[in-house]
Design an enzyme around this catalytic site. Structure first.
Site, PDB file in Angstrom:
ATOM      1  N   GLU A 174      98.569   8.771  42.256  1.00 42.56           N
ATOM      2  CA  GLU A 174      99.051   7.471  41.788  1.00 42.56           C
ATOM      3  C   GLU A 174      97.845   6.567  41.630  1.00 42.56           C
ATOM      4  OE1 GLU A 174     101.810   5.659  44.531  1.00 42.56           O
ATOM      5  OE2 GLU A 174     103.492   6.833  43.796  1.00 42.56           O
ATOM      6  N   ARG A 200     118.377   6.968  53.473  1.00 43.83           N
ATOM      7  CA  ARG A 200     118.844   6.780  54.858  1.00 43.83           C
ATOM      8  C   ARG A 200     118.851   5.294  55.175  1.00 43.83           C
ATOM      9  NH1 ARG A 200     113.839   5.231  56.832  1.00 43.83           N
ATOM     10  NH2 ARG A 200     112.106   6.310  55.855  1.00 43.83           N
ATOM     11  N   HIS A 219      99.548   2.341  56.719  1.00 46.77           N
ATOM     12  CA  HIS A 219     100.642   2.494  55.752  1.00 46.77           C
ATOM     13  C   HIS A 219     102.006   2.542  56.427  1.00 46.77           C
ATOM     14  CE1 HIS A 219      97.498   3.174  52.890  1.00 46.77           C
ATOM     15  NE2 HIS A 219      97.119   4.302  53.472  1.00 46.77           N
ATOM     16  N   LYS A 272     108.552  13.534  46.296  1.00 51.21           N
ATOM     17  CA  LYS A 272     108.277  12.204  45.762  1.00 51.21           C
ATOM     18  C   LYS A 272     107.758  12.245  44.322  1.00 51.21           C
ATOM     19  CE  LYS A 272     106.439   9.288  48.841  1.00 51.21           C
ATOM     20  NZ  LYS A 272     105.498   8.880  49.913  1.00 51.21           N
TER      21      LYS A 272
HETATM   22  P1  ADP Z   1     105.505   7.022  53.018  1.00 44.56           P
HETATM   23  O1  ADP Z   1     106.601   7.799  52.363  1.00 44.56           O
HETATM   24  O2  ADP Z   1     104.540   7.882  53.764  1.00 44.56           O
HETATM   25  O3  ADP Z   1     105.993   5.856  53.787  1.00 44.56           O
HETATM   26  P2  ADP Z   1     104.980   5.395  50.660  1.00 44.56           P
HETATM   27  O4  ADP Z   1     104.815   6.055  49.345  1.00 44.56           O
HETATM   28  O5  ADP Z   1     106.306   4.763  50.945  1.00 44.56           O
HETATM   29  O6  ADP Z   1     104.625   6.445  51.816  1.00 44.56           O
HETATM   30  O7  ADP Z   1     103.837   4.303  50.866  1.00 44.56           O
HETATM   31  C1  ADP Z   1     103.628   3.672  52.117  1.00 44.56           C
HETATM   32  C2  ADP Z   1     102.601   2.567  51.965  1.00 44.56           C
HETATM   33  O8  ADP Z   1     101.361   3.101  51.461  1.00 44.56           O
HETATM   34  C3  ADP Z   1     102.969   1.483  50.957  1.00 44.56           C
HETATM   35  O9  ADP Z   1     103.799   0.492  51.520  1.00 44.56           O
HETATM   36  C4  ADP Z   1     101.579   0.932  50.611  1.00 44.56           C
HETATM   37  O10 ADP Z   1     101.084   0.097  51.630  1.00 44.56           O
HETATM   38  C5  ADP Z   1     100.748   2.195  50.565  1.00 44.56           C
HETATM   39  N1  ADP Z   1     100.745   2.757  49.191  1.00 44.56           N
HETATM   40  C6  ADP Z   1     101.532   3.734  48.722  1.00 44.56           C
HETATM   41  N2  ADP Z   1     101.271   3.984  47.425  1.00 44.56           N
HETATM   42  C7  ADP Z   1     100.286   3.148  47.065  1.00 44.56           C
HETATM   43  C8  ADP Z   1      99.551   2.911  45.840  1.00 44.56           C
HETATM   44  N3  ADP Z   1      99.790   3.617  44.742  1.00 44.56           N
HETATM   45  N4  ADP Z   1      98.587   1.950  45.844  1.00 44.56           N
HETATM   46  C9  ADP Z   1      98.327   1.236  46.974  1.00 44.56           C
HETATM   47  N5  ADP Z   1      98.960   1.412  48.142  1.00 44.56           N
HETATM   48  C10 ADP Z   1      99.928   2.349  48.195  1.00 44.56           C
END
Ligand code: ADP
Length: 449
Positions: free
Chosen positions: A200, A292, A234, A116
């Site tokens: 992040e 996917r 999440h 990522k």
């Molecule tokens: P995964 O790959 O584990 O699903 P993601 O990067 O897609 O993780 O993030 C999943 C969720 O985590 C997001 O929808 C959000 O709710 C939270 N999240 C991810 N990054 C951030 C961020 N930088 N700030 C706040 N919440 C975040």
């Protein structure tokens, strides 16, 4: 079109893929573990092959066995569903090597997206806005502190190999950062076998919005946006199309869709994929591109009238898209509730026998007066702790969001599951909440509820 495909998955998504294959006149091969001898997906297919014992590593994640099952049954393609082998570039490559078509993007695109932190760099260079954060992985503690100083707190420490909401932790100062690095590193090593981390900026109350993409290698279409802000740990619980976040903001939506297409092009993407973003005020930031089909694809199917799985199979078989971006029209509003076998308050999994599974409409994956159920279980199924807790997806489609909410509330009231605990009561509470009706969503919605 293929004459026979193997479905390398289980549960509702394996049944979903089997339905699309049948509609195209394609024969199907199911694979199963010892825990799934009597599973619904085994019944849904024309042929079946046993993979091995229940643990995923010895069955659904065993690439060699899956490929051997395809070879021995003469399947020409493998649909990986989501999870399991779906995002493993090496598996996609091995399929190609064995002369079997992998239904998904090219392995090179999968490789570019797998890490990522690396994907963020590619997107930033391509002009896609990413969440401010570290450039690449953070090495040791000193490097992490330096990166944190330039990005600023609060921060989110994330696993580069992360997925399913696993391996992320908020840090509000240097002391928390040190702790988060350690615990995320441990989590990531245990869950993904890799402990690379990145940082992040932590957005306090973002909305999760995403673009459904579809490409044939030449053309990339944006099939509208979804909103998936209602999450626990999440992980998504309820999703909608179109994204409520953009109601009254068509220009911002167009910008998001364009950013999604740009993200796909940046890695030579083809087939179905989803670019995920966080929206904060009027700004959106890329978080990842999932290589996917997503769990929530049915809300896009409802609003666009397209069958995404049939489309996946057609493109994998070498057809070109017969539609252009101008043909994509978003009609009405759709909502999906993920019905999980879990405690509705603490979210702990609740394995056990499903004794009663009474659905408001037939659970055949088709819309009945605006209500569709994609199920992976039936009465008699035993839910084991080996796999995810998704039992079924309840999807509604109506002319307006208000009508969709009313239809969903009615459908939920007519759904009865006994034997395992489910989150049906949680969904009822969400649907009954005024904040939900008003569309006031962000990723902390459930905590407040
Ligand atoms: P995964 O790959 O584990 O699903 P993601 O990067 O897609 O993780 O993030 C999943 C969720 O985590 C997001 O929808 C959000 O709710 C939270 N999240 C991810 N990054 C951030 C961020 N930088 N700030 C706040 N919440 C975040």
């Amino acid at each position: 079109m293929f004459s026979k495909i193997l479905i390398a998955n289980r549960g509702e998504i394996a049944c979903r893929v089997a339905r699309a294959a049948r509609a195209l006149g394609v024969k199907t091969v199911a694979v199963y573990s010892d825990a799934d001898v009597n599973a619904l997906h085994v019944e849904a297919c024309d042929e079946v092959v046993r993979l091995g014992p229940a643990p995923p590593r010895e069955s659904y994640l065993d690439a060699a066995r899956v490929l051997e099952a395809a070879r021995s049954t003469g399947a020409e393609a493998i649909h990986p569903g989501y999870g399991f082998l779906s995002e493993q570039a090496d598996f996609a490559q091995a399929c190609a090597g064995a002369g079997v078509v992998f239904v998904g993007p090219p392995p090179e695109a999968m490789r570019a997206l797998k890490d990522k932190a690396q994907a963020r760099a590619v997107m930033r260079d391509a002009g896609v806005p990413v969440v401010p954060g570290s450039t690449g992985h953070v090495g040791d503690e000193a490097a992490a502190r330096a990166a944190a100083a330039s990005v600023g707190y609060p921060l989110l420490v994330k696993a580069a190999a992360g997925g399913g909401g696993i391996g992320m932790q908020v840090a509000r100062d240097d002391a928390e950062l040190v702790k988060a690095l350690r615990s995320c590193g441990d989590r990531a090593r245990a869950s993904f076998g890799k402990d690379a981390l990145y940082l992040e900026r932590y957005l306090e109350k973002p909305r999760h919005v995403e673009v459904q993409l579809f490409g044939d290698g030449r053309l990339t279409l944006a099939l509208g946006a979804r909103e998936c802000s209602i999450q626990r740990r999440h992980q998504k619980v309820l999703e909608e199309a179109p994204a409520v976040a953009f109601s009254g903001r068509p220009e911002l939506l167009q910008k998001l869709l364009a950013a999604g297409v740009l993200a796909a092009r940046a890695v030579g993407y083809a087939n179905a994929g989803t670019a995920e973003f966080l929206l904060a005020g009027d700004e959106f930031f890329f978080i990842e591109l999932n290589a996917r089909l997503q769990v929530e694809h049915p809300v896009t199917e409802a609003t666009t009238g397209l069958d995404l799985v049939q489309l996946q199979l057609r493109i994998a078989a070498g057809e070109k898209l017969q539609i252009g971006q101008g043909d994509i029209k978003v009609n009405g509003a759709a909502i999906e509730c993920r019905i999980n076998a879990e405690d509705p308050v603490k979210f702990f999994p609740s394995p056990g026998p499903v004794k009663v599974f009474d659905t408001p409409v037939p659970a055949d994956g088709l819309f009945h007066d605006g209500v569709r159920i994609d199920a992976g279980v039936r009465a008699g199924t035993i839910v084991t702790p080996h796999y995810d807790s998704l039992l079924a997806k309840l999807i509604v489609h109506a002319e307006t969001r208000a009508q969709a909410i009313a239809l969903m509330a009615k459908a939920l009231a007519g759904f009865r599951i006994e034997g395992v605990k489910t989150n049906l009561p949680l969904h009822q509470r969400i649907l009954a909440s005024e904040a939900f009706t008003r569309g006031e969503l962000d990723t902390h919605f459930l905590e407040r509820l």
